[in-house]
Design a protein around this motif. Structure first.
Motif, PDB file in Angstrom:
ATOM      1  N   VAL A  59       1.919  10.382  -1.356  1.00 42.37           N
ATOM      2  CA  VAL A  59       2.587   9.004  -1.503  1.00 42.37           C
ATOM      3  C   VAL A  59       3.539   8.646  -0.197  1.00 42.37           C
ATOM      4  O   VAL A  59       4.264   9.334   0.183  1.00 42.37           O
ATOM      5  N   ARG A  60       3.337   7.321   0.331  1.00 47.39           N
ATOM      6  CA  ARG A  60       4.060   6.858   1.183  1.00 47.39           C
ATOM      7  C   ARG A  60       4.586   5.551   0.812  1.00 47.39           C
ATOM      8  O   ARG A  60       3.717   4.983   0.325  1.00 47.39           O
ATOM      9  N   PRO A  61       5.703   4.833   1.334  1.00 47.10           N
ATOM     10  CA  PRO A  61       6.120   3.553   1.048  1.00 47.10           C
ATOM     11  C   PRO A  61       5.193   2.753   1.976  1.00 47.10           C
ATOM     12  O   PRO A  61       4.727   2.986   2.922  1.00 47.10           O
ATOM     13  N   LEU A  62       4.874   1.443   1.469  1.00 45.20           N
ATOM     14  CA  LEU A  62       4.385   0.642   2.382  1.00 45.20           C
ATOM     15  C   LEU A  62       5.197  -0.346   3.406  1.00 45.20           C
ATOM     16  O   LEU A  62       6.464  -0.355   2.844  1.00 45.20           O
ATOM     17  N   HIS A 103       1.679   3.571  -1.477  1.00 38.17           N
ATOM     18  CA  HIS A 103       0.262   3.921  -1.003  1.00 38.17           C
ATOM     19  C   HIS A 103      -0.035   5.317  -1.198  1.00 38.17           C
ATOM     20  O   HIS A 103       0.707   6.332  -0.993  1.00 38.17           O
ATOM     21  N   ASP A 104      -0.986   5.373  -1.950  1.00 44.12           N
ATOM     22  CA  ASP A 104      -1.540   6.666  -2.400  1.00 44.12           C
ATOM     23  C   ASP A 104      -2.593   7.119  -1.156  1.00 44.12           C
ATOM     24  O   ASP A 104      -3.545   6.415  -1.375  1.00 44.12           O
ATOM     25  N   GLU A 146       2.344  -4.212   5.709  1.00 44.05           N
ATOM     26  CA  GLU A 146       1.189  -3.818   4.696  1.00 44.05           C
ATOM     27  C   GLU A 146       1.366  -4.598   3.266  1.00 44.05           C
ATOM     28  O   GLU A 146       0.378  -4.876   2.726  1.00 44.05           O
ATOM     29  N   ARG A 147       2.512  -4.823   3.250  1.00 46.54           N
ATOM     30  CA  ARG A 147       2.913  -5.740   1.687  1.00 46.54           C
ATOM     31  C   ARG A 147       2.323  -7.148   1.908  1.00 46.54           C
ATOM     32  O   ARG A 147       2.025  -7.410   1.050  1.00 46.54           O
ATOM     33  N   ALA A 148       2.300  -7.399   3.300  1.00 43.55           N
ATOM     34  CA  ALA A 148       2.151  -9.025   3.117  1.00 43.55           C
ATOM     35  C   ALA A 148       0.197  -9.078   3.519  1.00 43.55           C
ATOM     36  O   ALA A 148       0.035 -10.483   3.424  1.00 43.55           O
ATOM     37  N   GLY A 188       0.173   1.283  -5.286  1.00 49.44           N
ATOM     38  CA  GLY A 188       0.720   1.098  -6.644  1.00 49.44           C
ATOM     39  C   GLY A 188       2.199   1.194  -6.674  1.00 49.44           C
ATOM     40  O   GLY A 188       2.955   1.022  -5.688  1.00 49.44           O
ATOM     41  N   ILE A 189       2.695   0.642  -7.769  1.00 53.35           N
ATOM     42  CA  ILE A 189       4.194   0.418  -7.979  1.00 53.35           C
ATOM     43  C   ILE A 189       4.676   1.778  -8.652  1.00 53.35           C
ATOM     44  O   ILE A 189       4.245   2.385  -9.571  1.00 53.35           O
TER      45      ILE A 189
END
Length: 87
Positions: free
Chosen positions: A58-61, A22-23, A65-67, A30-31
């Motif tokens: 940038v942080r990981p989802l 996540h930006d 949040e992905r689902a 984004g990937i």
């Protein structure tokens, strides 16, 4: 793109390539496509042009949040079905 060009600063976590991120500045997902020239390169989930983002933005989802998009779609379909609508 050379993903090993820049050294990671102490305390900085480098997201793995292919990770969904996540930006936070642009509030976009984004990937992770690479790490180069002091930036994290993100490509939109559905494809498109990569963009450079500062690592601090940038942080990981998380799994939840992905689902979310998939869950919203399933709920919309279930609601439409319960109203007798055809999807």
């Amino acid at each position: 793109m050379n993903s090993e060009r820049r050294q990671v600063a102490p305390g900085e976590t480098r997201l793995p390539l292919g990770e969904l991120a996540h930006d936070v500045r642009q509030d976009r997902r984004g990937i992770v496509m690479g790490h180069q020239d002091g930036f994290v390169w993100l490509r939109p989930e559905g494809g498109g042009t990569e963009r450079a983002v500062l690592p601090a933005d940038v942080r990981p989802l998380h799994v939840r949040e992905r689902a979310e998009p998939l869950l919203r779609t399933r709920i919309a379909r279930a609601n439409a079905r319960s109203r007798g609508e055809v999807l």
